[in-house]
Design a protein around this motif. Structure first.
Motif, PDB file in Angstrom:
ATOM      1  N   GLU A 598       7.115  -3.232  47.701  1.00  0.00           N
ATOM      2  CA  GLU A 598       6.061  -4.235  47.372  1.00  0.00           C
ATOM      3  C   GLU A 598       6.120  -4.807  46.241  1.00  0.00           C
ATOM      4  OE1 GLU A 598       1.664  -2.633  48.023  1.00  0.00           O
ATOM      5  OE2 GLU A 598       1.537  -2.946  45.892  1.00  0.00           O
ATOM      6  N   THR A 599       5.732  -6.283  46.265  1.00  0.00           N
ATOM      7  CA  THR A 599       5.753  -7.038  44.979  1.00  0.00           C
ATOM      8  C   THR A 599       4.541  -7.568  44.715  1.00  0.00           C
ATOM      9  OG1 THR A 599       7.062  -8.616  43.871  1.00  0.00           O
ATOM     10  CG2 THR A 599       6.547  -8.933  46.186  1.00  0.00           C
ATOM     11  N   THR A 600       4.285  -8.504  43.706  1.00  0.00           N
ATOM     12  CA  THR A 600       3.328  -9.386  43.580  1.00  0.00           C
ATOM     13  C   THR A 600       3.483 -10.795  43.367  1.00  0.00           C
ATOM     14  OG1 THR A 600       3.423  -9.057  41.100  1.00  0.00           O
ATOM     15  CG2 THR A 600       2.075  -7.544  42.447  1.00  0.00           C
ATOM     16  N   VAL A 601       2.883 -11.746  43.264  1.00  0.00           N
ATOM     17  CA  VAL A 601       2.909 -13.255  43.334  1.00  0.00           C
ATOM     18  C   VAL A 601       1.667 -13.612  42.624  1.00  0.00           C
ATOM     19  CG1 VAL A 601       1.786 -13.924  45.536  1.00  0.00           C
ATOM     20  CG2 VAL A 601       3.313 -15.404  44.065  1.00  0.00           C
ATOM     21  N   ASP A 602       1.885 -14.467  41.315  1.00  0.00           N
ATOM     22  CA  ASP A 602       0.770 -15.085  40.798  1.00  0.00           C
ATOM     23  C   ASP A 602       0.395 -16.406  41.478  1.00  0.00           C
ATOM     24  OD1 ASP A 602       0.515 -12.847  39.063  1.00  0.00           O
ATOM     25  OD2 ASP A 602       1.530 -14.070  37.279  1.00  0.00           O
ATOM     26  N   VAL A 603      -1.093 -16.677  41.630  1.00  0.00           N
ATOM     27  CA  VAL A 603      -1.520 -17.863  42.334  1.00  0.00           C
ATOM     28  C   VAL A 603      -2.586 -18.472  41.311  1.00  0.00           C
ATOM     29  CG1 VAL A 603      -0.950 -17.223  44.559  1.00  0.00           C
ATOM     30  CG2 VAL A 603      -3.270 -16.642  43.746  1.00  0.00           C
ATOM     31  N   HIS A 604      -2.687 -19.770  41.391  1.00  0.00           N
ATOM     32  CA  HIS A 604      -3.833 -20.459  40.698  1.00  0.00           C
ATOM     33  C   HIS A 604      -4.682 -21.113  41.893  1.00  0.00           C
ATOM     34  CE1 HIS A 604      -1.734 -20.126  36.700  1.00  0.00           C
ATOM     35  NE2 HIS A 604      -0.533 -20.231  37.791  1.00  0.00           N
ATOM     36  N   ILE A 605      -5.895 -21.683  41.415  1.00  0.00           N
ATOM     37  CA  ILE A 605      -6.669 -22.496  42.157  1.00  0.00           C
ATOM     38  C   ILE A 605      -6.890 -24.100  41.529  1.00  0.00           C
ATOM     39  CG2 ILE A 605      -8.748 -22.953  43.393  1.00  0.00           C
ATOM     40  CD1 ILE A 605      -7.399 -20.708  44.413  1.00  0.00           C
ATOM     41  N   VAL A 617      -8.545 -14.325  46.221  1.00  0.00           N
ATOM     42  CA  VAL A 617      -7.320 -14.884  47.204  1.00  0.00           C
ATOM     43  C   VAL A 617      -7.134 -13.709  48.112  1.00  0.00           C
ATOM     44  CG1 VAL A 617      -5.050 -15.812  47.337  1.00  0.00           C
ATOM     45  CG2 VAL A 617      -6.606 -16.501  45.476  1.00  0.00           C
ATOM     46  N   VAL A 618      -6.820 -13.816  49.440  1.00  0.00           N
ATOM     47  CA  VAL A 618      -6.880 -12.571  50.211  1.00  0.00           C
ATOM     48  C   VAL A 618      -5.171 -13.248  50.910  1.00  0.00           C
ATOM     49  CG1 VAL A 618      -7.380 -11.561  52.538  1.00  0.00           C
ATOM     50  CG2 VAL A 618      -9.268 -12.195  50.880  1.00  0.00           C
ATOM     51  N   GLY A 619      -4.474 -12.134  51.041  1.00  0.00           N
ATOM     52  CA  GLY A 619      -3.100 -12.319  51.801  1.00  0.00           C
ATOM     53  C   GLY A 619      -2.799 -11.372  52.646  1.00  0.00           C
ATOM     54  N   GLU A 638      -6.088  -8.294  48.344  1.00  0.00           N
ATOM     55  CA  GLU A 638      -6.883  -9.250  47.817  1.00  0.00           C
ATOM     56  C   GLU A 638      -6.847  -9.218  46.285  1.00  0.00           C
ATOM     57  OE1 GLU A 638     -11.869 -10.070  48.089  1.00  0.00           O
ATOM     58  OE2 GLU A 638     -10.889  -8.211  48.989  1.00  0.00           O
ATOM     59  N   SER A 639      -7.050 -10.272  45.901  1.00  0.00           N
ATOM     60  CA  SER A 639      -6.744 -10.722  44.137  1.00  0.00           C
ATOM     61  C   SER A 639      -8.120 -10.353  43.548  1.00  0.00           C
ATOM     62  CB  SER A 639      -6.662 -12.193  43.985  1.00  0.00           C
ATOM     63  OG  SER A 639      -7.529 -12.953  44.096  1.00  0.00           O
ATOM     64  N   ALA A 640      -8.089 -10.243  42.083  1.00  0.00           N
ATOM     65  CA  ALA A 640      -9.234 -10.144  41.419  1.00  0.00           C
ATOM     66  C   ALA A 640      -9.972 -11.431  41.649  1.00  0.00           C
ATOM     67  CB  ALA A 640      -9.029 -10.013  39.864  1.00  0.00           C
ATOM     68  N   GLU A 641     -11.300 -11.710  41.188  1.00  0.00           N
ATOM     69  CA  GLU A 641     -12.007 -12.739  41.357  1.00  0.00           C
ATOM     70  C   GLU A 641     -11.409 -13.783  40.548  1.00  0.00           C
ATOM     71  OE1 GLU A 641     -16.462 -13.524  41.452  1.00  0.00           O
ATOM     72  OE2 GLU A 641     -16.256 -13.426  39.642  1.00  0.00           O
ATOM     73  N   VAL A 642     -11.381 -14.974  40.863  1.00  0.00           N
ATOM     74  CA  VAL A 642     -11.119 -16.192  40.003  1.00  0.00           C
ATOM     75  C   VAL A 642     -12.174 -17.328  40.086  1.00  0.00           C
ATOM     76  CG1 VAL A 642      -9.907 -17.432  42.148  1.00  0.00           C
ATOM     77  CG2 VAL A 642      -9.227 -18.149  39.913  1.00  0.00           C
ATOM     78  N   PHE A 647     -11.348 -29.919  38.404  1.00  0.00           N
ATOM     79  CA  PHE A 647     -10.072 -30.658  37.630  1.00  0.00           C
ATOM     80  C   PHE A 647      -9.405 -29.825  36.525  1.00  0.00           C
ATOM     81  CE2 PHE A 647     -13.139 -33.690  39.530  1.00  0.00           C
ATOM     82  CZ  PHE A 647     -12.396 -34.389  40.253  1.00  0.00           C
ATOM     83  N   ARG A 648      -9.542 -28.616  36.411  1.00  0.00           N
ATOM     84  CA  ARG A 648      -8.938 -27.683  35.597  1.00  0.00           C
ATOM     85  C   ARG A 648      -8.083 -26.576  36.510  1.00  0.00           C
ATOM     86  NH1 ARG A 648     -10.576 -27.262  30.486  1.00  0.00           N
ATOM     87  NH2 ARG A 648      -8.899 -25.983  30.101  1.00  0.00           N
ATOM     88  N   LEU A 649      -6.846 -26.444  36.293  1.00  0.00           N
ATOM     89  CA  LEU A 649      -6.193 -25.476  36.852  1.00  0.00           C
ATOM     90  C   LEU A 649      -6.516 -24.059  36.463  1.00  0.00           C
ATOM     91  CD1 LEU A 649      -3.648 -25.056  39.096  1.00  0.00           C
ATOM     92  CD2 LEU A 649      -2.396 -24.427  36.972  1.00  0.00           C
ATOM     93  N   SER A 650      -6.984 -23.257  37.335  1.00  0.00           N
ATOM     94  CA  SER A 650      -7.563 -21.942  37.120  1.00  0.00           C
ATOM     95  C   SER A 650      -6.428 -21.099  36.315  1.00  0.00           C
ATOM     96  CB  SER A 650      -8.163 -21.271  38.162  1.00  0.00           C
ATOM     97  OG  SER A 650      -6.872 -20.720  38.843  1.00  0.00           O
ATOM     98  N   ASP A 651      -7.013 -20.182  35.806  1.00  0.00           N
ATOM     99  CA  ASP A 651      -6.094 -18.947  35.412  1.00  0.00           C
ATOM    100  C   ASP A 651      -5.394 -18.333  36.602  1.00  0.00           C
ATOM    101  OD1 ASP A 651      -6.736 -19.353  32.668  1.00  0.00           O
ATOM    102  OD2 ASP A 651      -8.288 -17.993  32.712  1.00  0.00           O
ATOM    103  N   ALA A 652      -4.340 -17.667  36.292  1.00  0.00           N
ATOM    104  CA  ALA A 652      -3.384 -17.096  37.281  1.00  0.00           C
ATOM    105  C   ALA A 652      -4.009 -15.611  37.686  1.00  0.00           C
ATOM    106  CB  ALA A 652      -2.029 -16.770  37.005  1.00  0.00           C
ATOM    107  N   VAL A 653      -4.084 -15.233  38.909  1.00  0.00           N
ATOM    108  CA  VAL A 653      -4.382 -14.172  39.419  1.00  0.00           C
ATOM    109  C   VAL A 653      -3.366 -13.552  40.453  1.00  0.00           C
ATOM    110  CG1 VAL A 653      -6.994 -14.278  39.204  1.00  0.00           C
ATOM    111  CG2 VAL A 653      -5.566 -14.908  41.554  1.00  0.00           C
ATOM    112  N   SER A 654      -3.109 -12.358  40.218  1.00  0.00           N
ATOM    113  CA  SER A 654      -1.938 -11.545  41.004  1.00  0.00           C
ATOM    114  C   SER A 654      -2.447 -11.065  42.213  1.00  0.00           C
ATOM    115  CB  SER A 654      -1.250 -10.525  39.992  1.00  0.00           C
ATOM    116  OG  SER A 654      -0.743 -11.063  39.191  1.00  0.00           O
TER     117      SER A 654
END
Length: 712
Positions: A598-605, A617-619, A638-642, A647-654
């Motif tokens: 198992e690993t993690t990946v960071d994503v933004h919205i 974000v659900v994976g 499932e990620s934490a809430e984002v 017009f602003r890139l969100s903070d990353a969630v893992s």
């Protein structure tokens, strides 16, 4: 040479007329018109004696199929309807490449230079007297139209866009079969004795239309003009000045604005004596506010695609109106809100469909390929006709001018004369139309522009991500451009030290890579997300909409079939809301190695709606290369809430990526608080096979891969 001249019976009835629809719905006189499309006599050395209009003589659809033919004459007979008695008769040409001399009954009625602009001639006085024509049936003689066309093979100093030239020009590698002769519809219109030759309506005030009517015919000076809003009470009465120009403003009490979400159109009925034309337009305002684009006062992010408007058997002319209008629907289906119509004045029918559908348009003229004072003058000579024909379309929000220094010898920074040609073209177009944004030289080397746009083709996605970030931050101003097989140049965004580095919207207007469909869709996914990562960008334009001849860079094939996307839906990439993944992928079809732990990946919205949105974000793992379900799975990581602010890139969630040692697709869904999926993305996990180099011998194939060829 004896040529059989077709008469009007050859092209009466929709069963035998190609492209039989009225060509100008935006400037409607369809109650009294006659299509002249169909069979014409054709006089040219070694060519067939008949040609089908409106297809260029290089095309199969024309029935001629001759390339590098430079001179030809078209002939046909017409019978002006008896019901037009007393009217002025105008002969209209959508476009003829390149120089046309027109005669009616042996009388020269006019000539036109320029292969892309609409033009017309009032032929009333050259027609046979009505007494010489039967009123109940076609005359055995009728009236004869002759159009002599010169289409030089050497096109370097005339505007020719993507047409190939002999001698070849600098960008021959991205040029296509020429388009010569009549290549848009030809028709007759009956008009009043004094008539509106053109009507400009500008609605950028948002509460009414500024109207300018140019009259022609018997008595234009001092003529009265009535302008009324179709279906409403608003109307004004104007009087033409001594030059035959009438100007005024028609206010609208309850304005209904035009936008992509609500493309409302108004129709103005313009009457002068016995003449009537109905003109279509919309109330909308496009502007740059610092580095942001705004439409009707609301923030706009451009999600565009470059479209060259070619078809396999008919060249620059769409084979049918359904094919032509279908391209607008395709662009929307692919997720785009703007089409950059490349180096071509597309037909008014297409622009009218963009108006109706709410598709934004970046319009631009064709370029020459070599600089001289004469070529710069020929380039600018198109602009008045471009604005006069197309300026009423609310869908057009950007005018382009030169492309990639074509016609300026790739040397704006090194040549004051060439830089001045770009500036002068901007100033000329700005004087003609102050209601749209203008790009003076698309791609790089800007000297006077409303948008800082740039073209960049880079096969290495790691380098792409780095360069996109450095250009956004201002850390980097240059990027490599392959101008020829052995000619790579570092081009700068800026053509002079005086060009502002900030305070102007920054937009990528050409990008894309890969040779196979799998590679191209992979680059589309990852390159687009990097542009969405940086809030400074005001948008992008992907290259390109459909394949053209040898250039297989399209999302669609030449005959408008969607290419295999290996499960990707392009509109997910081009959506209002997208997922941005913190990862440099390994290879097409193999973004990551199948994880054995198992690993993690960071994503933004990245979200470009009007209101903020919250969600998670659900994976979940799917079969390799499987299409993503529309709905997110109930059981998955499932990620934490984002929170995504417009017009602003969100903070990353893992988000956790569970072990999956076999090939597979890890789907990602951004789901808002109401359970609605707002964005979808994925990671492909597969082995990357090492490249086979067994056949290489010492000293062979030195060097390394270079950045991809510009497809500008």
């Amino acid at each position: 040479m004896t040529t059989t001249i077709p008469d009007e019976t050859t092209s009466v009835g929709t069963a035998t007329v190609p492209r039989p629809e009225y060509p100008r719905p935006d400037r409607d006189r369809s109650e009294r018109w006659l299509s002249l499309n169909g069979a014409w006599g054709f006089e040219a050395d070694g060519a067939p004696e008949r040609i089908t209009v409106p297809f260029a003589w290089e095309t199969a659809a024309s029935g001629v199929g001759r390339t590098w033919l430079e001179q030809a004459t078209y002939r046909r007979r017409i019978e002006v309807p008896a019901s037009w008695s007393g009217a002025r008769v105008v002969l209209c040409f959508g476009a003829v490449h390149h120089h046309a001399v027109v005669e009616v009954n042996g009388i020269r009625v006019g000539e036109h230079r320029g292969g892309y602009e609409y033009f017309e001639f009032d032929i009333t006085d050259a027609l046979r007297a009505s007494a010489d024509r039967r009123t109940d049936e076609a005359s055995s003689a009728g009236d004869e139209i002759a159009v002599a066309v010169h289409a030089p093979a050497d096109k370097r100093e005339i505007p020719h866009g993507k047409q190939r030239s002999i001698p070849r020009d600098d960008y021959d590698g991205v040029s296509f079969t020429p388009t010569s002769g009549i290549w848009q519809s030809v028709w007759l219109e009956a008009r009043g004795r004094t008539y509106a030759q053109s009507v400009a309506m500008r609605g950028d005030s948002l509460d009414g239309f500024d109207v300018r009517v140019v009259l022609d015919g018997d008595h234009p000076a001092g003529a009265e003009v009535e302008v009324e809003l179709d279906g409403a009470e608003e109307r004004i009465r104007l009087v033409a000045d001594p030059e035959g120009v009438a100007e005024g403003r028609i206010p609208i009490a309850a304005p209904h604005l035009w936008s992509p979400e609500d493309p409302h159109l108004y129709r103005l009925r313009v009457r002068t004596g016995d003449d009537l034309v109905t003109v279509t337009g919309g109330l909308r305002r496009i502007e740059a506010r610092g580095e942001e684009l705004h439409l009707n006062g609301e923030r706009l992010y451009v999600r565009g695609v470059l479209d060259q408007g070619y078809w396999p058997e008919t060249g620059l002319t769409a084979p049918t109106v359904d094919d032509l209008l279908g391209d607008v629907a395709w662009a929307a289906e692919l997720g785009y809100n703007l089409v950059r119509k490349h180096l071509k004045f597309e037909e008014p029918l297409w622009l009218a469909e963009a108006d109706r559908a709410g598709m934004l348009v970046w319009a631009e003229p064709a370029c020459p390929s070599r600089y001289s004072p004469a070529s710069a003058a020929a380039f600018e000579a198109q602009l008045e006709g471009m604005v006069e024909r197309d300026g009423n379309h609310p869908s057009i929000v950007i005018w382009g001018l030169y492309n990639e220094e074509w016609g300026l010898d790739w040397d704006i920074p090194g040549s004051p004369a060439r830089a001045e040609a770009a500036r002068h073209a901007y100033d000329r177009l700005r004087a003609l139309d102050d209601s749209r944004l203008i790009v003076e030289n698309s791609g790089w080397s800007h000297v006077k522009t409303d948008l800082l746009d740039w073209h960049y083709y880079e096969p290495d996605l790691g380098e792409w991500a780095r360069a996109v970030g450095a250009l956004a931050s201002g850390e980097q101003e240059t990027f490599p451009v392959r101008l020829g097989p052995d000619f790579v140049v570092d081009k700068s965004l800026y053509g002079s030290d005086d060009t502002p580095r900030t305070g102007i919207p920054l937009i990528n207007s050409e990008y894309g890579e890969g040779f196979t469909s799998l590679e191209r869709i992979w680059h589309l996914r990852w390159e687009t997300q990097e542009l969405r990562r940086h809030d400074r960008y005001a948008g992008y334009v992907y290259t390109e909409f459909a394949d053209v001849e040898h250039e297989a860079a399209g999302l669609l094939t030449t005959d408008r079939r969607l290419k295999d996307g290996a499960g990707l839906v392009p509109r997910d990439v081009n959506a209002e809301t997208v997922i941005v993944i913190d990862l440099v992928p390994r290879a097409a079809g193999a973004d990551i190695v199948p994880p054995d732990a198992e690993t993690t990946v960071d994503v933004h919205i990245s979200h470009h709606g009007t209101d903020a949105v919250r969600g998670t974000v659900v994976g979940a793992w799917l079969a390799a290369y499987a299409p993503l379900p529309a709905e997110a799975p109930h059981a998955g990581a499932e990620s934490a809430e984002v929170q995504a602010v417009p017009f602003r890139l969100s903070d990353a969630v893992s988000i956790a990526v569970p072990t999956h040692p076999a090939p597979g697709r890890f789907g990602l869904w951004f789901v808002d608080g109401a359970g609605t999926v707002r964005a979808r993305a994925y990671l492909d996990a597969a082995e990357v096979e090492s490249a086979n180099r067994r056949g290489a011998r010492p000293g062979e194939f030195p060097g390394h891969a270079q950045p991809g060829w510009t497809r500008g």
